[in-house]
Scaffold this active site. Structure first.
Site, PDB file in Angstrom:
ATOM      1  N   CYS A   3     -12.231 -19.897   3.716  1.00  6.49           N
ATOM      2  CA  CYS A   3     -13.570 -20.463   3.487  1.00  6.49           C
ATOM      3  C   CYS A   3     -13.812 -20.666   1.995  1.00  6.49           C
ATOM      4  CB  CYS A   3     -14.638 -19.537   4.060  1.00  6.49           C
ATOM      5  SG  CYS A   3     -14.583 -19.371   5.853  1.00  6.49           S
TER       6      CYS A   3
ATOM      7  N   HIS B 168      -9.770 -14.503   5.902  1.00  6.20           N
ATOM      8  CA  HIS B 168     -11.081 -14.482   5.262  1.00  6.20           C
ATOM      9  C   HIS B 168     -10.905 -14.480   3.748  1.00  6.20           C
ATOM     10  CE1 HIS B 168     -13.309 -14.081   8.907  1.00  6.20           C
ATOM     11  NE2 HIS B 168     -12.803 -12.910   9.227  1.00  6.20           N
TER      12      HIS B 168
END
Length: 220
Positions: free
Chosen positions: A195, A136
C-alpha cells in the site's frame, strides 16, 4: 409530590453523570488520537526499522521451511508439488534495507499479518514467469521498499533453490490496477507491491510496485 420531586432530582443527576462521562470520553479520544499521531509521525520510522530488525532475526533459516514436500523439476522448469496453503516456502532477503521476511503460500489477510504473501495464481521462482509477492507496509514488512533503487538486489531463498533478482523499475499504481502486474510466462519477473503512501494514516488508495528481473539461480 415528594416522589415526583425525588424522581426529577434523580433524573437530573443521571443526566449530569452521563454528560460528564461523555465529556471524559471525548477528552480521552482526543488525547489518544494525539498520542497516536505523534508516535506515527515522529517515531514511526524508528519503530518500523526496529520491527524490520526483529523480522530479520526471527525468520526461519533455509532448510526449516514448513512446505517440505516441495521439489523442483529442473528439466520441465516446474514445481513437482506446490506448497500447502498458508505455509512458509521461502525467505525474502534484501540486505540493502535490512529485510528478511518469511514468504507464505497465499495472500489472505490472515497470512499477511505474519509476513509476505505469494499470489497463488502467479508463478514460482525458477518457472520463468511472473512472480507476485505482497505485504503490508507497516509492522516492519514492506515499509522500506520505496528506498530501493534501480540495480538493487533481491534474494528469494526457497526450499528448492536460491534466486537473485535485480530491480529494474518501480511504479505507483491505483489499488485496482492489476493490469500493471500482468501474469505472463515468457520472462521471469518478480513483482512486489504494498500500500502507498507507506506512511499515510487510514485507507491507502495506491500501490507501490517493484519490478525485478531474474539474474542468477542455484538449485540444491
Amino acid at each position: 409530590m415528594l416522589q415526583k420531586k425525588l424522581q426529577k432530582q434523580t433524573h437530573k443527576k443521571v443526566k449530569k453523570a452521563w454528560k460528564e462521562i461523555a465529556e471524559q470520553l471525548v477528552i480521552s479520544f482526543f488525547f489518544a488520537s494525539f498520542i497516536y499521531l505523534f508516535v506515527y509521525l515522529f517515531i514511526g520510522n524508528q519503530i518500523n526499522s526496529y520491527l524490520s530488525l526483529v523480522n530479520a532475526i526471527t525468520v526461519k533459516p533455509s532448510g526449516e521451511y514448513e512446505s517440505k514436500e516441495v521439489s523442483f523439476n529442473t528439466v520441465k522448469k516446474r514445481l513437482n508439488n506446490r506448497p500447502s496453503w498458508g505455509t512458509i516456502w521461502a525467505s525474502l532477503e534484501i540486505p540493502e534495507i535490512n529485510m528478511k521476511l518469511p514468504v507464505y503460500q497465499g495472500d489472505t489477510l490472515d497470512i499477511l499479518r505474519s509476513g509476505v504473501g505469494h499470489f497463488s495464481a502467479s508463478y514460482f521462482p525458477g518457472e520463468g514467469g511472473s512472480i507476485i509477492l505482497d505485504a503490508h507496509c507497516d509492522w516492519g514488512f514492506f515499509y522500506r521498499i520505496p528506498e530501493l533503487k534501480e540495480g538493487s538486489l533481491i534474494y528469494l531463498k526457497t526450499i528448492y533453490g536460491d534466486y537473485t533478482y535485480k530491480l529494474e523499475r518501480t511504479k505507483i499504481i491505483g489499488e485496482d490496477s492489476m493490469d500493471d502486474m500482468p501474469i505472463q510466462n515468457d520472462e521471469e519477473i518478480l513483482m512486489m507491491y504494498t500500500c502507498y503512501p507507506v506512511n499515510a494514516i487510514g485507507h491507502k488508495s495506491h500501490r507501490y510496485v517493484v519490478y525485478a528481473r531474474l539474474v542468477e539461480e542455484s538449485h540444491e
